[in-house]
Enzyme design. Structure first.
Site, PDB file in Angstrom:
ATOM      1  N   GLU A 169      45.335  46.233  34.097  1.00 46.84           N
ATOM      2  CA  GLU A 169      45.201  47.328  35.062  1.00 46.84           C
ATOM      3  C   GLU A 169      45.489  48.658  34.382  1.00 46.84           C
ATOM      4  OE1 GLU A 169      46.651  46.189  38.918  1.00 46.84           O
ATOM      5  OE2 GLU A 169      46.967  48.252  39.510  1.00 46.84           O
ATOM      6  N   GLU A 225      42.490  49.565  32.458  1.00 44.94           N
ATOM      7  CA  GLU A 225      41.455  49.987  33.414  1.00 44.94           C
ATOM      8  C   GLU A 225      41.737  51.410  33.909  1.00 44.94           C
ATOM      9  OE1 GLU A 225      41.332  47.351  36.769  1.00 44.94           O
ATOM     10  OE2 GLU A 225      39.690  48.439  37.729  1.00 44.94           O
ATOM     11  N   CYS A 238      47.349  43.992  43.660  1.00 44.62           N
ATOM     12  CA  CYS A 238      48.221  42.807  43.639  1.00 44.62           C
ATOM     13  C   CYS A 238      48.406  42.184  45.000  1.00 44.62           C
ATOM     14  CB  CYS A 238      49.603  43.174  43.110  1.00 44.62           C
ATOM     15  SG  CYS A 238      49.549  43.981  41.531  1.00 44.62           S
ATOM     16  N   SER A 294      41.329  48.332  41.839  1.00 43.23           N
ATOM     17  CA  SER A 294      41.343  47.780  40.491  1.00 43.23           C
ATOM     18  C   SER A 294      40.701  46.407  40.501  1.00 43.23           C
ATOM     19  CB  SER A 294      42.788  47.668  40.007  1.00 43.23           C
ATOM     20  OG  SER A 294      42.848  46.832  38.874  1.00 43.23           O
ATOM     21  N   LYS A 331      49.002  35.092  50.344  1.00 46.73           N
ATOM     22  CA  LYS A 331      48.604  34.423  49.093  1.00 46.73           C
ATOM     23  C   LYS A 331      47.999  33.060  49.359  1.00 46.73           C
ATOM     24  CE  LYS A 331      50.045  37.271  45.754  1.00 46.73           C
ATOM     25  NZ  LYS A 331      49.057  37.985  44.946  1.00 46.73           N
ATOM     26  N   GLU A 380      44.518  33.857  49.370  1.00 50.12           N
ATOM     27  CA  GLU A 380      43.991  34.345  48.090  1.00 50.12           C
ATOM     28  C   GLU A 380      43.548  33.178  47.222  1.00 50.12           C
ATOM     29  OE1 GLU A 380      45.762  37.745  45.457  1.00 50.12           O
ATOM     30  OE2 GLU A 380      46.370  35.837  44.575  1.00 50.12           O
ATOM     31  N   GLU A 423      35.853  32.686  44.390  1.00 48.17           N
ATOM     32  CA  GLU A 423      35.724  33.227  43.030  1.00 48.17           C
ATOM     33  C   GLU A 423      36.936  32.881  42.163  1.00 48.17           C
ATOM     34  OE1 GLU A 423      35.638  34.831  45.914  1.00 48.17           O
ATOM     35  OE2 GLU A 423      36.645  36.765  45.858  1.00 48.17           O
ATOM     36  N   CYS A 448      57.212  43.231  48.389  1.00 52.00           N
ATOM     37  CA  CYS A 448      57.336  41.763  48.480  1.00 52.00           C
ATOM     38  C   CYS A 448      58.747  41.313  48.835  1.00 52.00           C
ATOM     39  CB  CYS A 448      56.907  41.120  47.179  1.00 52.00           C
ATOM     40  SG  CYS A 448      55.329  41.728  46.586  1.00 52.00           S
TER      41      CYS A 448
END
Lengths: 162, 583
Positions: B282, B285, B302, B322, B361, B364, B369, B506
């Site tokens: 990141e 990037e 994230c 990102s 999550k 996720e 993908e 978190c």
């Protein structure tokens, strides 16, 4: 139950004519219900999007007030009075007979054939005729469980004959 | 501008000073008296729904203290017989409508209603119960709604609105028929829910709970042909101990490593390793976008609830996000790739389990993908709460476990990685590396204090080789939305936006041990992470020797072709998936 195609332009124009502020939610819902005879679900979402109110909140308001209906109403709308006078003169047996005749489960407001919808109201201002029901605009005075069945049968017969 | 006149009131005869407390309840509690509550959540608006916080005020009768502003000279009785009677009747009424299958309930050990029923010695309920049970909604991939446990306290409704601005849940119908439900009576799996789990975190009962995958993990471990490894997210280590009698913020990573080996995991690794990789990707990037005129501001990627928010609400802004996968996803794809293609494991026999503070999550890891040949990179995500259940259910008391080291090399991490678990941590970690790469010299002050603290919005400006870089850090999606509006109307003057959907980041995740009545716990957890950061040998991601080796041996360099294949991703416009057809 809501298969009605809504017109976004129609709903938007109703909202624009009343006002987009959140305080106008109830008048908007009333006008939309006049338009469609009930509140189609897609209309509720569009109202929320356009007025900046979450669909959950619009749905909450629409389900809170008994004046709003989320189910399409029948061709014949039955108002069964359960005001004080009608109540003491036996409106509940009349209502129960109606529900049995139309095969309505608990909480169900529309007959399966879409012909009838039923609601209880608090007073129709015809206490002298208690117990009273109104089907569309016709007043049926001094109802009994048997009389109400006859009235429904007559309408069904008429519908079949046409 | 504090008024110098001392304002006081009396609680059970004791004179108590008050200043700017928002309600009487806060004053009473601050003075050390106990008042029960079910619907009150200090971070959310007072609602006055549960009526448990009633107190007797001389001359005014019984009042709910959470909705009453404190006034001088009030004489308050918090536990008089009249008050107790009201509370007992209210509890009986709540219990009458509550499915009292407590022995099998997931909140059995920490149900606030059950605790109060016990405290007030409710041994029978005089009122009849609900005749028919309502259906349980398990359509959501992370959360389960059981309306039969709901006491209509509205905490979930407020959390969804006040934290996330989403208002997925609302009250519907009226009187005894009132329900909490998504719009149009839809299921929770059919709406724009971002799965943040804050509704479950504030629920006093089991009306909304986390979908448990503990048994799935047990079965993976029981399969002798499979190798099962796990990763532990940064904020888990400073919260899991709470459920074993340790303090919030106590770092139990060593104990977790030992306990999870006892449970049967073959290797215990750390998401922090992948967080260091995230910074490399990141950061690279960000520098690339900064120097080559890419899309700015860059949004961090994230937080899966945040990603789902952008995908469902603002897909037009996806180019800002990102492309770097989250640390959890990077760990899954990279470590499984190495296990299969370097170490020769069969893909379907190498299982990765993630321990996360996060309910989102769970979705996720199901993104198509994030899978190769139809086999997901991460096989299962357990929240901190489920981790605790897994350990307790294996007969292990974490408190008495001797700490052990994590497995290497994917258990090696820097301080920059460990602060990923708190709002501001990702930005701080990124700036430590980015500023060193851009300027060629180490950052002057490694503790970037402006990024810290649990404020909803923080910002700082850094100068990198003469170029001003402004970073904005927000937590909760309601706050994020304000920044997105700035991006949309062109007034955004920042180059990086860090977003964490949960309040505080978190550490306040929806999967963490329940802490809604005590927001201080989040602070203590954050403190635990910052303490670990300053105690570690390496504190910048690019200094992590294991990460250096990881690139040398397997991924070439940050942003390489292979890195793009496995460590980056693309996003999907999910605008049309819900009730947007009417937009």
């Amino acid at each position: 139950m809501s298969s009605t195609e809504i017109s976004i332009e129609k709903i938007d124009s109703i909202i624009d004519s009343i006002g987009t502020e959140q305080t106008y939610l109830i008048p908007v819902l009333q006008r939309v219900q006049e338009e469609y005879n009930y509140l189609p679900k897609d209309a509720l979402v569009r109202i929320g999007v356009k007025m900046g109110i979450s669909p959950a909140t619009v749905y909450g308001v629409a389900t809170f007030y008994s004046l709003f209906s989320l189910d399409p109403k029948g061709k014949y709308q039955i108002k069964c009075c359960d005001g004080t006078a009608c109540h003491v003169r036996g409106s509940m047996p009349v209502l129960n007979a109606l529900k049995a005749k139309l095969k309505l489960e608990d909480g169900q407001k529309n007959s399966a054939d879409g012909l009838f919808s039923i609601e209880t109201v608090s007073c129709l201002g015809a206490c002298g005729l208690a117990p009273v029901i109104v089907i569309n605009d016709k007043v049926y005075p001094k109802m009994t469980p048997d009389a109400v069945k006859i009235a429904i049968d007559e309408i069904i017969k008429r519908e079949k004959g046409e | 501008m504090s008024d110098t006149v001392k304002k006081t009131l009396f609680v059970d005869g004791k004179e108590v000073e008050f200043n700017d407390e928002k309600n009487l309840l806060e004053v009473i509690r601050k003075a050390g008296f106990e008042v029960p509550t079910l619907c009150y959540r200090p971070e959310l608006r007072s609602f006055g729904a549960c009526r448990m916080c009633v107190v007797e005020i001389e001359g005014r009768g019984i009042q709910s203290s959470c909705t009453m502003p404190p006034e001088p000279n009030l004489k308050v009785h918090v536990n008089s017989e009249a008050v107790r009677k009201v509370r007992k009747s209210v509890l009986e009424l709540l219990l009458a409508n509550h499915n009292r299958e407590c022995t099998m309930c997931p909140r059995s050990h920490n149900c606030e209603l059950q605790a109060l029923a016990n405290k007030y010695e409710i041994r029978e309920v005089k009122f009849p119960s609900r005749e028919k049970l309502l259906p349980i909604d398990d359509s959501n991939p992370a959360l389960v709604r059981d309306p039969n446990k709901c006491i209509l306290c509205g905490a979930c409704v407020r959390a969804c609105s006040e934290y996330q601005g989403l208002e997925i849940l609302g009250f519907t119908h009226r009187g005894s028929k009132t329900l909490v439900s998504p719009a149009l009576g839809k299921k929770l799996g059919e709406v724009d829910c971002v799965y943040c789990g804050q509704c479950a975190a504030v629920c006093p009962t089991a009306a909304i709970t986390i979908k448990s995958d503990v048994q799935r993990v047990r079965e993976m471990i029981a399969d002798k042909e499979s190798t099962v490894v796990c990763q532990i997210a940064p904020s888990v280590r400073v919260a899991a101990g709470e459920e074993f009698g340790l303090k919030p913020g106590d770092n139990v990573i060593g104990k977790l490593a030992a306990a999870l080996r006892m449970v049967g995991f073959d290797k215990v690794y750390d998401t922090n390793f992948a967080a260091d990789v995230t910074i490399m990707e990141e950061g690279t990037e960000f520098i690339d976008r900064l120097t080559n005129g890419g899309v700015l501001p860059l949004f961090t990627s994230c937080c899966p609830a945040w990603i789902r928010y952008i995908e469902t609400q603002h897909p037009e802004l996806l180019p800002h996000v990102s492309t770097t996968r989250s640390p959890e996803a990077i760990f899954g794809s990279a470590i499984k790739d190495i296990a299969v293609n370097r170490d020769g494991f069969a893909r379907d026999k190498y299982k990765i389990v993630s321990f996360m503070p996060c309910t989102s999550k769970k979705t996720e890891c199901k993104r198509p993908e994030f899978a190769v040949d139809g086999i997901p990179d991460v096989d299962c995500v357990l929240t901190t709460q489920e981790l605790v259940a897994l350990i307790k259910g294996s007969g292990i008391d974490l408190k008495n476990v001797e700490p052990e080291e994590l497995d290497m090399p994917f258990g090696l991490y820097t301080g920059a990685a460990t602060i990923f678990g708190v709002s501001g941590g990702v930005a701080e970690a990124a700036l430590r590396t980015v500023s060193e790469i851009v300027t060629g010299k180490p950052i002057e002050n490694i503790d970037i204090k402006e990024t810290r603290g649990l404020n909803r919005c923080k910002e700082l400006t850094l100068e990198l080789n003469g170029q001003k870089v402004k970073v904005v850090i927000v937590n909760t999606l309601r706050e994020a939305e304000k920044m997105l509006q700035k991006v949309i109307d062109g007034t955004a003057d920042f180059q990086m936006l860090e977003v964490m959907a949960c309040p505080g980041g978190c550490v306040g995740g929806g999967g963490q041990p329940i802490s809604c009545n005590n927001p201080v716990k989040k602070n203590q957890r954050a403190e635990g992470l910052y303490n670990e950061d300053s105690s570690l040998q390496y504190r910048k991601s690019h200094e992590n020797p294991a990460v250096k080796k990881f690139y040398e041996e397997w991924f070439e360099k940050p942003g390489s072709h292979k890195a793009h294949e496995l460590l980056h991703t693309s996003y999907i416009n999910r605008f049309e998936t819900c009730y947007k057809n009417t937009k």
